[in-house]
Every structure is written in C-alpha cells, then in structure tokens.
Design a protein around this motif. Sequence first.
Motif, PDB file in Angstrom:
ATOM      1  N   PRO A  60       0.804  -1.235   0.000  1.00  0.00           N
ATOM      2  CA  PRO A  60       0.000   0.000   0.000  1.00  0.00           C
ATOM      3  C   PRO A  60       0.834   1.280   0.000  1.00  0.00           C
ATOM      4  CG  PRO A  60      -0.861  -1.587   1.588  1.00  0.00           C
ATOM      5  CD  PRO A  60       0.441  -2.129   1.119  1.00  0.00           C
ATOM      6  N   ALA A  61       2.078   1.222   0.495  1.00  0.00           N
ATOM      7  CA  ALA A  61       2.908   2.435   0.536  1.00  0.00           C
ATOM      8  C   ALA A  61       3.606   2.722  -0.789  1.00  0.00           C
ATOM      9  CB  ALA A  61       3.952   2.303   1.647  1.00  0.00           C
ATOM     10  N   LEU A  62       3.464   1.837  -1.757  1.00  0.00           N
ATOM     11  CA  LEU A  62       4.140   2.006  -3.039  1.00  0.00           C
ATOM     12  C   LEU A  62       3.560   3.197  -3.805  1.00  0.00           C
ATOM     13  CD1 LEU A  62       6.261   0.581  -4.936  1.00  0.00           C
ATOM     14  CD2 LEU A  62       4.298  -0.539  -6.018  1.00  0.00           C
ATOM     15  N   THR A  63       4.423   4.113  -4.243  1.00  0.00           N
ATOM     16  CA  THR A  63       3.984   5.251  -5.051  1.00  0.00           C
ATOM     17  C   THR A  63       4.182   4.940  -6.526  1.00  0.00           C
ATOM     18  OG1 THR A  63       6.161   6.322  -4.904  1.00  0.00           O
ATOM     19  CG2 THR A  63       4.544   6.871  -3.202  1.00  0.00           C
ATOM     20  N   LEU A  64       3.342   5.521  -7.366  1.00  0.00           N
ATOM     21  CA  LEU A  64       3.359   5.246  -8.802  1.00  0.00           C
ATOM     22  C   LEU A  64       3.690   6.512  -9.572  1.00  0.00           C
ATOM     23  CD1 LEU A  64       0.118   3.049  -9.043  1.00  0.00           C
ATOM     24  CD2 LEU A  64       2.481   2.300  -8.630  1.00  0.00           C
ATOM     25  N   HIS A  65       4.560   6.370 -10.576  1.00  0.00           N
ATOM     26  CA  HIS A  65       5.052   7.527 -11.320  1.00  0.00           C
ATOM     27  C   HIS A  65       5.121   7.171 -12.810  1.00  0.00           C
ATOM     28  CE1 HIS A  65       6.320   9.353  -7.475  1.00  0.00           C
ATOM     29  NE2 HIS A  65       6.555   8.101  -7.138  1.00  0.00           N
ATOM     30  N   VAL A  66       4.373   7.891 -13.614  1.00  0.00           N
ATOM     31  CA  VAL A  66       4.352   7.655 -15.059  1.00  0.00           C
ATOM     32  C   VAL A  66       5.152   8.744 -15.754  1.00  0.00           C
ATOM     33  CG1 VAL A  66       2.910   7.514 -17.125  1.00  0.00           C
ATOM     34  CG2 VAL A  66       2.127   6.486 -14.993  1.00  0.00           C
ATOM     35  N   GLY A  67       6.112   8.339 -16.572  1.00  0.00           N
ATOM     36  CA  GLY A  67       6.858   9.289 -17.402  1.00  0.00           C
ATOM     37  C   GLY A  67       6.158   9.455 -18.732  1.00  0.00           C
ATOM     38  N   VAL A  68       5.742  10.669 -19.042  1.00  0.00           N
ATOM     39  CA  VAL A  68       4.987  10.943 -20.269  1.00  0.00           C
ATOM     40  C   VAL A  68       5.909  11.632 -21.269  1.00  0.00           C
ATOM     41  CG1 VAL A  68       2.918  11.978 -21.251  1.00  0.00           C
ATOM     42  CG2 VAL A  68       2.916  11.235 -18.860  1.00  0.00           C
ATOM     43  N   ALA A  69       6.269  10.935 -22.305  1.00  0.00           N
ATOM     44  CA  ALA A  69       7.134  11.518 -23.334  1.00  0.00           C
ATOM     45  C   ALA A  69       6.388  12.631 -24.062  1.00  0.00           C
ATOM     46  CB  ALA A  69       7.572  10.445 -24.318  1.00  0.00           C
ATOM     47  N   PRO A  70       7.105  13.674 -24.485  1.00  0.00           N
ATOM     48  CA  PRO A  70       6.427  14.789 -25.172  1.00  0.00           C
ATOM     49  C   PRO A  70       5.844  14.410 -26.519  1.00  0.00           C
ATOM     50  CG  PRO A  70       8.824  15.048 -25.249  1.00  0.00           C
ATOM     51  CD  PRO A  70       8.552  13.906 -24.321  1.00  0.00           C
ATOM     52  N   THR A  71       6.211  13.238 -27.040  1.00  0.00           N
ATOM     53  CA  THR A  71       5.747  12.820 -28.360  1.00  0.00           C
ATOM     54  C   THR A  71       4.463  12.006 -28.320  1.00  0.00           C
ATOM     55  OG1 THR A  71       7.229  10.918 -28.157  1.00  0.00           O
ATOM     56  CG2 THR A  71       8.058  12.833 -29.364  1.00  0.00           C
ATOM     57  N   VAL A  72       3.920  11.730 -27.130  1.00  0.00           N
ATOM     58  CA  VAL A  72       2.738  10.871 -27.043  1.00  0.00           C
ATOM     59  C   VAL A  72       1.506  11.701 -26.701  1.00  0.00           C
ATOM     60  CG1 VAL A  72       4.175   8.943 -26.295  1.00  0.00           C
ATOM     61  CG2 VAL A  72       2.978  10.299 -24.591  1.00  0.00           C
ATOM     62  N   ASP A  73       0.346  11.084 -26.880  1.00  0.00           N
ATOM     63  CA  ASP A  73      -0.933  11.723 -26.598  1.00  0.00           C
ATOM     64  C   ASP A  73      -1.148  11.769 -25.086  1.00  0.00           C
ATOM     65  OD1 ASP A  73      -3.531  12.550 -26.363  1.00  0.00           O
ATOM     66  OD2 ASP A  73      -4.396  10.966 -27.629  1.00  0.00           O
ATOM     67  N   ARG A  74      -0.907  12.928 -24.495  1.00  0.00           N
ATOM     68  CA  ARG A  74      -1.009  13.062 -23.038  1.00  0.00           C
ATOM     69  C   ARG A  74      -2.442  12.832 -22.556  1.00  0.00           C
ATOM     70  NH1 ARG A  74       2.530  15.201 -19.305  1.00  0.00           N
ATOM     71  NH2 ARG A  74       1.586  15.835 -17.323  1.00  0.00           N
ATOM     72  N   ARG A 131      -3.667   6.186  -7.570  1.00  0.00           N
ATOM     73  CA  ARG A 131      -3.034   7.481  -7.330  1.00  0.00           C
ATOM     74  C   ARG A 131      -1.696   7.473  -8.050  1.00  0.00           C
ATOM     75  NH1 ARG A 131      -3.058   9.236  -1.154  1.00  0.00           N
ATOM     76  NH2 ARG A 131      -2.327  11.129  -2.216  1.00  0.00           N
ATOM     77  N   VAL A 132      -1.617   8.253  -9.106  1.00  0.00           N
ATOM     78  CA  VAL A 132      -0.442   8.245  -9.977  1.00  0.00           C
ATOM     79  C   VAL A 132       0.058   9.672 -10.157  1.00  0.00           C
ATOM     80  CG1 VAL A 132       0.418   7.700 -12.284  1.00  0.00           C
ATOM     81  CG2 VAL A 132      -1.260   6.200 -11.203  1.00  0.00           C
ATOM     82  N   VAL A 133       1.366   9.827 -10.110  1.00  0.00           N
ATOM     83  CA  VAL A 133       1.998  11.120 -10.397  1.00  0.00           C
ATOM     84  C   VAL A 133       2.490  11.086 -11.840  1.00  0.00           C
ATOM     85  CG1 VAL A 133       3.825  12.738  -9.781  1.00  0.00           C
ATOM     86  CG2 VAL A 133       2.705  11.363  -7.992  1.00  0.00           C
ATOM     87  N   LEU A 134       2.080  12.067 -12.650  1.00  0.00           N
ATOM     88  CA  LEU A 134       2.539  12.174 -14.030  1.00  0.00           C
ATOM     89  C   LEU A 134       3.772  13.070 -14.079  1.00  0.00           C
ATOM     90  CD1 LEU A 134      -0.787  12.576 -16.056  1.00  0.00           C
ATOM     91  CD2 LEU A 134       0.477  10.488 -15.494  1.00  0.00           C
ATOM     92  N   HIS A 135       4.816  12.591 -14.730  1.00  0.00           N
ATOM     93  CA  HIS A 135       6.056  13.347 -14.880  1.00  0.00           C
ATOM     94  C   HIS A 135       6.245  13.718 -16.350  1.00  0.00           C
ATOM     95  CE1 HIS A 135       7.673  12.407 -10.776  1.00  0.00           C
ATOM     96  NE2 HIS A 135       6.834  11.397 -10.910  1.00  0.00           N
ATOM     97  N   ALA A 136       6.916  14.832 -16.573  1.00  0.00           N
ATOM     98  CA  ALA A 136       7.087  15.325 -17.940  1.00  0.00           C
ATOM     99  C   ALA A 136       8.129  14.538 -18.718  1.00  0.00           C
ATOM    100  CB  ALA A 136       7.475  16.808 -17.917  1.00  0.00           C
ATOM    101  N   ASP A 137       8.905  13.693 -18.049  1.00  0.00           N
ATOM    102  CA  ASP A 137       9.921  12.921 -18.755  1.00  0.00           C
ATOM    103  C   ASP A 137      10.272  11.680 -17.941  1.00  0.00           C
ATOM    104  OD1 ASP A 137      11.471  13.902 -16.654  1.00  0.00           O
ATOM    105  OD2 ASP A 137      12.428  15.435 -17.886  1.00  0.00           O
ATOM    106  N   ALA A 138      11.080  10.815 -18.539  1.00  0.00           N
ATOM    107  CA  ALA A 138      11.487   9.587 -17.878  1.00  0.00           C
ATOM    108  C   ALA A 138      12.390   9.834 -16.669  1.00  0.00           C
ATOM    109  CB  ALA A 138      12.175   8.654 -18.875  1.00  0.00           C
TER     110      ALA A 138
END
Length: 372
Positions: free
Chosen positions: A138-152, A165-172
């Motif tokens: 349950p304490a695991l945090t989730l982080h998605v890297g969104v490349a600028p070339t994909v459909d955000r 609960r996911v944190v979106l990041h602007a890059d890897a």
Amino acid sequence: AAAVVAAGRAVTARLDRAGGLLLVDFPELNRRLLHRAVAAGVPTAWLAPPQAWAWRPRRAVDLRQAGWVGCLLPFEAAWYAARGVRAEWVGHPLAEHAPPPPPAAPGLALLPGSRDPTVRRLLPIMLAAAARLVRAHPALTLHVGVAPTVDRLFVQRAVAASDLRVVLHADAPGALAAATVALVGAGTASLQAALAGRPPVTLAALHPVSAAVARRLVRVPHVALPNLVLGRRAFPERVLEACTALEVARAAEALLAGPPGLPEDLAAVREACLRPGFGPRVARRVEALVLRRGGLGEGAGIGARGEERDEDDAEGDQGEGELQARIDVEHGGPPEVRPDGQVAAHDVPPATVYEAAAAPYHASPRPPRRIR
C-alpha cells in the motif's frame, strides 16, 4: 510525418553550404539524408546508428558510406566493423551521469514508451500490474513518465480509469528519480532505467501478426538492452504471451524484494557502458572528418587550441585507415564474418557473447508476497 519530411527537405537544401553533417539516431530520416549528403560530397558522421544487429542487418550496408559511425553500446562497433563500417565505440552519455539518490519511499516508475501505438498497448498492462502491486504494498507510489511525443490526454484518461493514485512526470528521468523499480517498454528506456540505478522489468507486447514477423526477423536472445550489454539475463523480461499484468507484477515484486546480486548487476551495466569524455570525443571525430575534406592537416581545430584534450586527441586527426586500424586493435582485430553473415563468437568482445538460453532470474532473499 509532415514535420519529418519538412526537416529532411530543410537539411537537404543546405547541403551545398555544409562542411559536414552529423546524423543522430532516427534511421527513418537519416538513412535518406546519408545518401543525399554522400552524393553531394559532404563528409557525414552518424552517432547512435540503427540497431541493425537486432533486426534488418542489411541496413549496415548503408552505413559503409559514412565517414565515421559512433556507437553507444559496447558491442556495436565490432559488429559494424565486421561489415565494413568505420565504427567506433564512444561510450553511452547517460553512463556519465551519477544515478539520482534513492527516494524516501518505495516507488514504481511506468515508462510505456515514446510512440502512441506502443503506449496504447503497454500502459494498460502496466497500470493493471501496478494495481496488483499496490494491493500487496500500500505504501508504493506510482510515477508515469509521459514523453512529449505521445498523446497526453490518452495517458490521463487511462490513469483516471485505473482508480490509482499516480503522479505524471514530464519525462522519464523525473519518474525514475521517484522510483526504486521501473516497468519499461523495450528500447532505450530499459538501459536508461538501469543506468539510473532503477532495475527494470522490460515489456514487449505486439499484435499477433507483428509478433509472428518479429519471431522471424529479430536475431537477439534478449529484448532488454541491459541484458544485451551484459550478455546474460540479469533483469526480467516479459515479452509477447508473457506480457500480462500478472506476470509483470510478479517480476516487479521480485525486484522490490531486493534479490541478491542486483546492485552488482546495475554497477556492471554502468561500467560496461561508460567511456569518459563522450562529448569531446564525438566533437573531435566529427571535426577531424570535416578538416580532412577542407584539406586542413594536423594541428588545426579544437585540439590545436588546447581545449578538451585527453589521450584520444592524437587520434582525432588521423586518417580514416589509421582510425579503423585502431578500432580493429581495440576489438582484437577485424572480426571474422562467417558465410551466414554473422560475426564469429570468438571475435566478439566477451560481454557480447550472448547466452542462447536465458538464465533464471535471481531468487528473492525472502518469500515475496503473493501477487494475484
């Protein structure tokens, strides 16, 4: 596609005024630019060539026209040199950067890729695997890297539908810095994760027709670049039929448990990819290529001004034959090419003699939680 065509036309229009051309990656465009530059008499170098050693090896024929080819992976130069390419291993630039410090809490990075079709296939699998892991941790945090070339917008909708609960990041790099383990699509991201000190689970999911074609064309025993660099299965891969949320979650669970040998494997990848001085080395090679065309001899250019000098500077202005001879010596002589077009195993550096059968992944030091 339109932007790529426009970029190609813009470069072609300036070739008559160019003293040289440096191509970087992107074979879809750069292969055409290489032919046009050579036809115009412009000295051309190519940094990060196509991964022809993995599939479509005939692409190596095109690179014979390049005056110099800089390879990022330690085994690539020998493979290309065996096919008549003026190739040199220059090291991987990411290996020169220290890994980010570990996060305060365990985290999982999700890097589905930089192309929309790949993201649409992999992100749902990654999110489903993440949901299983969060139930166990349950304490695991989730982080998605969104490349600028994909459909955000697609990424945002997929995350919202997952109820996680996911944190979106602007890059890897941002996602990796917040994580301890990474789920990555096959490609550069797997090596990026390993060099950041985050062990990757590498995913490859294809349409059944594409999978059938890939089985016939792909010539390497591993899809994860860190495994190819080490020549063994050090990090888990979930490919084709095995690329399911359950299998991906189980592989990530094993990494989260901290298996023995994991820090050593990450350090080995960094050591294998590191050749200090990447930027100055590439600059010297390209400069030497341009100066030879202009008729300027040794003593001209960056090295003559005393900037960025090291033990490689004396090689920077050598002729192509001398440079190729030095490359051959580094790799134990020109590799022997068998009649089937493959490099003889004894001529390839030890780190590139791939195991035909993947070794089982490290056992966890303690029984992992059951992922369902």
